[in-house]
Design a protein around this motif. Structure first.
Motif, PDB file in Angstrom:
ATOM      1  N   ASP A  24       0.781  -1.258  -0.037  1.00  0.00           N
ATOM      2  CA  ASP A  24      -0.102  -0.082  -0.068  1.00  0.00           C
ATOM      3  C   ASP A  24       0.836   1.258  -0.261  1.00  0.00           C
ATOM      4  O   ASP A  24       0.482   2.633   0.023  1.00  0.00           O
ATOM      5  CB  ASP A  24      -0.730   0.161   1.278  1.00  0.00           C
ATOM      6  CG  ASP A  24      -1.863  -1.111   1.202  1.00  0.00           C
ATOM      7  OD1 ASP A  24      -2.347  -1.617   0.207  1.00  0.00           O
ATOM      8  OD2 ASP A  24      -2.472  -1.268   2.216  1.00  0.00           O
ATOM      9  N   GLU A  25       1.860   0.974  -0.045  1.00  0.00           N
ATOM     10  CA  GLU A  25       2.861   2.312   0.054  1.00  0.00           C
ATOM     11  C   GLU A  25       3.775   2.449  -1.355  1.00  0.00           C
ATOM     12  O   GLU A  25       3.896   1.738  -2.079  1.00  0.00           O
ATOM     13  CB  GLU A  25       4.104   2.063   1.088  1.00  0.00           C
ATOM     14  CG  GLU A  25       3.518   1.970   2.320  1.00  0.00           C
ATOM     15  CD  GLU A  25       4.525   2.207   3.337  1.00  0.00           C
ATOM     16  OE1 GLU A  25       4.174   2.749   4.567  1.00  0.00           O
ATOM     17  OE2 GLU A  25       5.778   1.673   3.351  1.00  0.00           O
ATOM     18  N   ILE A  26       4.120   3.564  -1.574  1.00  0.00           N
ATOM     19  CA  ILE A  26       4.993   4.290  -2.692  1.00  0.00           C
ATOM     20  C   ILE A  26       6.282   4.596  -2.224  1.00  0.00           C
ATOM     21  O   ILE A  26       6.297   5.307  -1.153  1.00  0.00           O
ATOM     22  CB  ILE A  26       4.275   5.215  -3.335  1.00  0.00           C
ATOM     23  CG1 ILE A  26       3.157   5.003  -4.159  1.00  0.00           C
ATOM     24  CG2 ILE A  26       5.233   5.792  -4.677  1.00  0.00           C
ATOM     25  CD1 ILE A  26       2.338   6.115  -4.746  1.00  0.00           C
ATOM     26  N   LYS A  27       7.342   3.893  -2.584  1.00  0.00           N
ATOM     27  CA  LYS A  27       8.616   4.172  -2.151  1.00  0.00           C
ATOM     28  C   LYS A  27       9.165   5.196  -3.300  1.00  0.00           C
ATOM     29  O   LYS A  27       9.391   4.517  -4.516  1.00  0.00           O
ATOM     30  CB  LYS A  27       9.387   3.023  -2.050  1.00  0.00           C
ATOM     31  CG  LYS A  27      10.997   3.140  -1.465  1.00  0.00           C
ATOM     32  CD  LYS A  27      11.725   1.810  -1.460  1.00  0.00           C
ATOM     33  CE  LYS A  27      13.145   1.958  -1.311  1.00  0.00           C
ATOM     34  NZ  LYS A  27      13.748   0.528  -1.175  1.00  0.00           N
ATOM     35  N   TRP A  44      -0.355   5.277  -0.278  1.00  0.00           N
ATOM     36  CA  TRP A  44      -1.570   5.890  -1.137  1.00  0.00           C
ATOM     37  C   TRP A  44      -2.883   5.927  -0.720  1.00  0.00           C
ATOM     38  O   TRP A  44      -3.803   6.230  -1.278  1.00  0.00           O
ATOM     39  CB  TRP A  44      -1.192   5.263  -2.486  1.00  0.00           C
ATOM     40  CG  TRP A  44      -1.113   3.688  -2.725  1.00  0.00           C
ATOM     41  CD1 TRP A  44      -0.263   2.948  -2.692  1.00  0.00           C
ATOM     42  CD2 TRP A  44      -2.402   3.157  -2.877  1.00  0.00           C
ATOM     43  NE1 TRP A  44      -0.378   1.741  -2.856  1.00  0.00           N
ATOM     44  CE2 TRP A  44      -1.963   1.726  -3.220  1.00  0.00           C
ATOM     45  CE3 TRP A  44      -3.595   3.151  -3.294  1.00  0.00           C
ATOM     46  CZ2 TRP A  44      -2.794   0.571  -3.329  1.00  0.00           C
ATOM     47  CZ3 TRP A  44      -4.398   2.135  -3.568  1.00  0.00           C
ATOM     48  CH2 TRP A  44      -3.911   0.761  -3.598  1.00  0.00           C
ATOM     49  N   LYS A  45      -3.377   4.697   0.461  1.00  0.00           N
ATOM     50  CA  LYS A  45      -4.611   4.522   0.779  1.00  0.00           C
ATOM     51  C   LYS A  45      -4.986   5.714   1.828  1.00  0.00           C
ATOM     52  O   LYS A  45      -5.768   5.880   1.923  1.00  0.00           O
ATOM     53  CB  LYS A  45      -4.822   3.179   1.368  1.00  0.00           C
ATOM     54  CG  LYS A  45      -4.857   2.166   0.280  1.00  0.00           C
ATOM     55  CD  LYS A  45      -5.198   0.665   1.109  1.00  0.00           C
ATOM     56  CE  LYS A  45      -5.327  -0.076  -0.258  1.00  0.00           C
ATOM     57  NZ  LYS A  45      -5.771  -1.549   0.360  1.00  0.00           N
ATOM     58  N   THR A  46      -3.821   6.032   2.822  1.00  0.00           N
ATOM     59  CA  THR A  46      -3.967   6.849   3.716  1.00  0.00           C
ATOM     60  C   THR A  46      -3.681   8.109   3.641  1.00  0.00           C
ATOM     61  O   THR A  46      -4.200   9.170   4.168  1.00  0.00           O
ATOM     62  CB  THR A  46      -3.590   6.364   5.051  1.00  0.00           C
ATOM     63  OG1 THR A  46      -2.196   6.293   4.995  1.00  0.00           O
ATOM     64  CG2 THR A  46      -4.110   4.979   5.590  1.00  0.00           C
ATOM     65  N   GLY A  47      -2.663   8.341   2.755  1.00  0.00           N
ATOM     66  CA  GLY A  47      -1.979   9.553   2.623  1.00  0.00           C
ATOM     67  C   GLY A  47      -0.955   9.972   3.327  1.00  0.00           C
ATOM     68  O   GLY A  47      -0.272  10.876   3.501  1.00  0.00           O
ATOM     69  N   GLY A  58       3.854  13.626   7.679  1.00  0.00           N
ATOM     70  CA  GLY A  58       2.390  14.203   7.715  1.00  0.00           C
ATOM     71  C   GLY A  58       1.265  13.398   7.004  1.00  0.00           C
ATOM     72  O   GLY A  58       1.602  12.176   6.629  1.00  0.00           O
ATOM     73  N   GLY A  59       0.182  13.969   6.668  1.00  0.00           N
ATOM     74  CA  GLY A  59      -0.891  13.563   6.191  1.00  0.00           C
ATOM     75  C   GLY A  59      -0.871  13.967   4.704  1.00  0.00           C
ATOM     76  O   GLY A  59      -0.233  14.701   4.185  1.00  0.00           O
ATOM     77  N   ILE A  60      -2.124  13.661   3.917  1.00  0.00           N
ATOM     78  CA  ILE A  60      -1.954  13.958   2.390  1.00  0.00           C
ATOM     79  C   ILE A  60      -2.160  15.560   2.418  1.00  0.00           C
ATOM     80  O   ILE A  60      -1.785  16.262   1.586  1.00  0.00           O
ATOM     81  CB  ILE A  60      -3.051  13.328   1.721  1.00  0.00           C
ATOM     82  CG1 ILE A  60      -3.079  13.448   0.494  1.00  0.00           C
ATOM     83  CG2 ILE A  60      -4.567  13.594   2.172  1.00  0.00           C
ATOM     84  CD1 ILE A  60      -2.089  12.716  -0.452  1.00  0.00           C
TER      85      ILE A  60
END
Length: 108
Positions: A24-27, A44-47, A58-60
């Motif tokens: 679920d992550e972008i590296k 990419w699901k939580t930001g 931080g967040g999106i």
């Protein structure tokens, strides 16, 4: 919510960033500093994001604030579900979008 398209589109014009999907992550190389070794992770699901080289986390909303150099309220406007007609491809023209949202309450 799925922020994958927003994240990828925000990096669209950056040829120096290599993106690798890990679950679920972008590296990737950090978009906020010169980075030869990928130190930036964003879910990419939580930001939620973090730069392990010290740029922050931080967040999106905070991500959008940093990547587009906008304020918190403008980041909220972009993500507001009432503006669901917002095309991800139009994020490259961010200032016009923010102005239109403020003036009309939504993007056409």
């Amino acid at each position: 919510m799925d922020y994958k398209n927003i994240i990828i589109e925000s990096l669209n014009k950056r040829s120096d960033i290599n993106i690798v999907f890990v679950g679920d992550e972008i590296k990737m190389n950090c978009p906020f500093h010169e980075d030869n070794n990928p130190s930036f992770y964003i879910n990419w699901k939580t930001g939620a994001w973090i730069c392990h080289a010290g740029c922050g986390q931080g967040g999106i909303k905070k991500y959008l604030m940093k990547i587009y150099n906008i304020n918190y309220n403008d980041a909220k406007l972009i993500l507001n579900k009432n503006n669901s007609s917002l095309s991800i491809k139009t994020l490259n023209n961010i200032n016009n979008i923010i102005t239109e949202i403020k003036n009309n309450g939504k993007v056409k």
